[in-house]
Design a protein around this motif. Structure first.
Motif, mmCIF file in Angstrom:
data_model
loop_
_atom_site.group_PDB
_atom_site.id
_atom_site.type_symbol
_atom_site.label_atom_id
_atom_site.label_comp_id
_atom_site.label_asym_id
_atom_site.label_seq_id
_atom_site.Cartn_x
_atom_site.Cartn_y
_atom_site.Cartn_z
ATOM 1 N N ARG A 139 11.654 10.550 25.063
ATOM 2 C CA ARG A 139 13.105 10.779 25.179
ATOM 3 C C ARG A 139 13.588 10.616 26.619
ATOM 4 O O ARG A 139 14.740 10.896 26.927
ATOM 5 C CB ARG A 139 13.483 12.151 24.653
ATOM 6 C CG ARG A 139 13.032 13.339 25.501
ATOM 7 C CD ARG A 139 13.971 14.523 25.227
ATOM 8 N NE ARG A 139 13.539 15.756 25.845
ATOM 9 C CZ ARG A 139 13.889 16.143 27.070
ATOM 10 N NH1 ARG A 139 14.648 15.351 27.832
ATOM 11 N NH2 ARG A 139 13.483 17.312 27.551
ATOM 12 N N GLY A 140 12.706 10.173 27.513
ATOM 13 C CA GLY A 140 13.120 9.901 28.879
ATOM 14 C C GLY A 140 12.875 11.028 29.850
ATOM 15 O O GLY A 140 13.411 11.009 30.959
ATOM 16 N N GLN A 235 5.174 4.600 34.303
ATOM 17 C CA GLN A 235 6.235 4.797 33.313
ATOM 18 C C GLN A 235 5.667 4.640 31.914
ATOM 19 O O GLN A 235 4.831 3.772 31.662
ATOM 20 C CB GLN A 235 7.384 3.823 33.548
ATOM 21 C CG GLN A 235 8.118 4.091 34.846
ATOM 22 C CD GLN A 235 9.506 3.485 34.895
ATOM 23 O OE1 GLN A 235 9.912 2.930 35.909
ATOM 24 N NE2 GLN A 235 10.264 3.614 33.821
ATOM 25 N N PRO A 238 10.735 5.101 28.411
ATOM 26 C CA PRO A 238 11.778 5.581 29.315
ATOM 27 C C PRO A 238 11.331 6.739 30.195
ATOM 28 O O PRO A 238 12.066 7.160 31.085
ATOM 29 C CB PRO A 238 12.885 6.029 28.351
ATOM 30 C CG PRO A 238 12.144 6.465 27.125
ATOM 31 C CD PRO A 238 10.963 5.527 27.009
ATOM 32 N N GLY A 239 10.130 7.283 29.953
ATOM 33 C CA GLY A 239 9.649 8.427 30.705
ATOM 34 C C GLY A 239 8.976 8.014 32.007
ATOM 35 O O GLY A 239 8.268 7.006 32.070
ATOM 36 N N ARG A 240 9.207 8.815 33.054
ATOM 37 C CA ARG A 240 8.641 8.535 34.368
ATOM 38 C C ARG A 240 7.641 9.620 34.751
ATOM 39 O O ARG A 240 7.842 10.800 34.456
ATOM 40 C CB ARG A 240 9.742 8.490 35.427
ATOM 41 C CG ARG A 240 10.669 7.297 35.336
ATOM 42 C CD ARG A 240 11.706 7.358 36.446
ATOM 43 N NE ARG A 240 12.427 6.114 36.599
ATOM 44 C CZ ARG A 240 13.259 5.849 37.609
ATOM 45 N NH1 ARG A 240 13.470 6.766 38.546
ATOM 46 N NH2 ARG A 240 13.875 4.679 37.676
ATOM 47 N N GLY A 271 14.924 10.445 37.358
ATOM 48 C CA GLY A 271 15.908 9.382 37.431
ATOM 49 C C GLY A 271 17.051 9.691 38.375
ATOM 50 O O GLY A 271 18.140 9.127 38.248
#
Length: 289
Positions: A139-140, A235, A238-240, A271
């Motif tokens: 989900r980022g 990454q 969308p996840g960092r 982000g």
């Protein structure tokens, strides 16, 4: 030019003010019996902060979850509970930043409420952790992994699929002492801005599980004659993820260069602008006269 000169003088005064503190509420409370390394010179800190953006005035809100665990080393080492207590208050001083804490591993609702989860504990990996972390990254969400939190026990190869590289106790190399970290590999990355070579006194790990080709390398040390990853990002969709292998000694968290790097990594993982925590870098930090 006059404005920039005024900024430089103001920053110098700020650094000297923080350096003179003794009992500091935003410092780690116990270094043990070890003699800490020399404090960072003010000129070095000014150079690290050069070119900073005014991110706190316009950056989006950020919700952090700091995850700690039971202390597993002697005084002044691996003091996860003290770090959680001090850094929860420290990071909460940044504008539009909300900080929560979790013990050992987050509940699903705690992870759901966070933009970035910061882990500083003896790491582990199992199906329960995989389910929560995979959903969080999908989900980022952002992860920041510090020192022994890279440990995955016997499941280190699976953990490495999420954070790039991971350790298995008993199989890795490690060394305590002077570190000479080369940030040449990270040149151009916002986390490594103004970093070239930085000296710390801490601990390195090497012989890690995982595929080195999966990471964006930021900083390395020479161990057993070879260049080894010590700071990196990766990454997952969308996840960092930001990873710092150093973080063994408590004095490292009071070093402004390490604070800057770790705070940039946390902001990047969320982000956000990497300069959003700059006002905290010098707060009660170990800075020389």
């Amino acid at each position: 030019m006059l404005f920039r000169s005024f900024q430089a003088v103001a920053l110098t005064l700020l650094l000297l003010q923080h350096a003179g503190a003794s009992e500091d509420s935003y410092r780690m409370p116990d270094y043990g019996d070890h003699a800490p390394p020399a404090a960072r010179p003010p000129a070095d800190v000014r150079a690290l902060l050069a070119g900073s953006d005014d991110a706190p005035q316009r950056d989006a809100p950020l919700k952090l979850l700091l995850v700690a665990g039971v202390k597993d080393h002697g005084p002044g080492e691996h003091d996860y509970p003290a770090w959680q207590k001090v850094w929860a208050r420290l990071l909460a001083k940044a504008p539009r930043t909300e900080v929560s804490t979790a013990w050992e591993f987050p509940l699903p609702e705690e992870a759901d409420a966070a933009d970035v989860m910061v882990f500083y504990q003896k790491g582990d990996w199992n199906d329960r952790r995989a389910a929560l972390i995979d959903a969080f990254l999908a989900r980022g969400g952002g992860l920041a992994i510090i020192h022994y939190a890279v440990n995955g026990n016997q499941a280190a190869p699976e953990f490495a699929k999420r954070i790039g590289l991971a350790s298995e106790t008993g199989k890795i190399g490690y060394r305590h002492g002077p570190l000479d970290i080369d940030f040449g590999p990270g040149a151009g990355h916002p986390i490594a801005r103004n970093l070239n070579r930085v000296a710390w006194h801490d601990e390195t790990y090497w012989r890690l599980s995982g595929d080195p080709r999966s990471i964006n390398l930021l900083g390395t040390s020479i161990e057993e004659g070879e260049s080894t990853p010590q700071f990196w990002t990766t990454q997952q969709g969308p996840g960092r993820v930001f990873v710092s292998v150093p973080g063994h000694y408590m004095w490292t968290f009071d070093d402004p260069a390490f604070r800057l790097l770790l705070m940039r990594g946390i902001a990047w993982a969320g982000g956000r602008n990497v300069d959003r925590f700059n006002d905290l870098v010098t707060l009660d930090a170990r800075i020389g006269q």
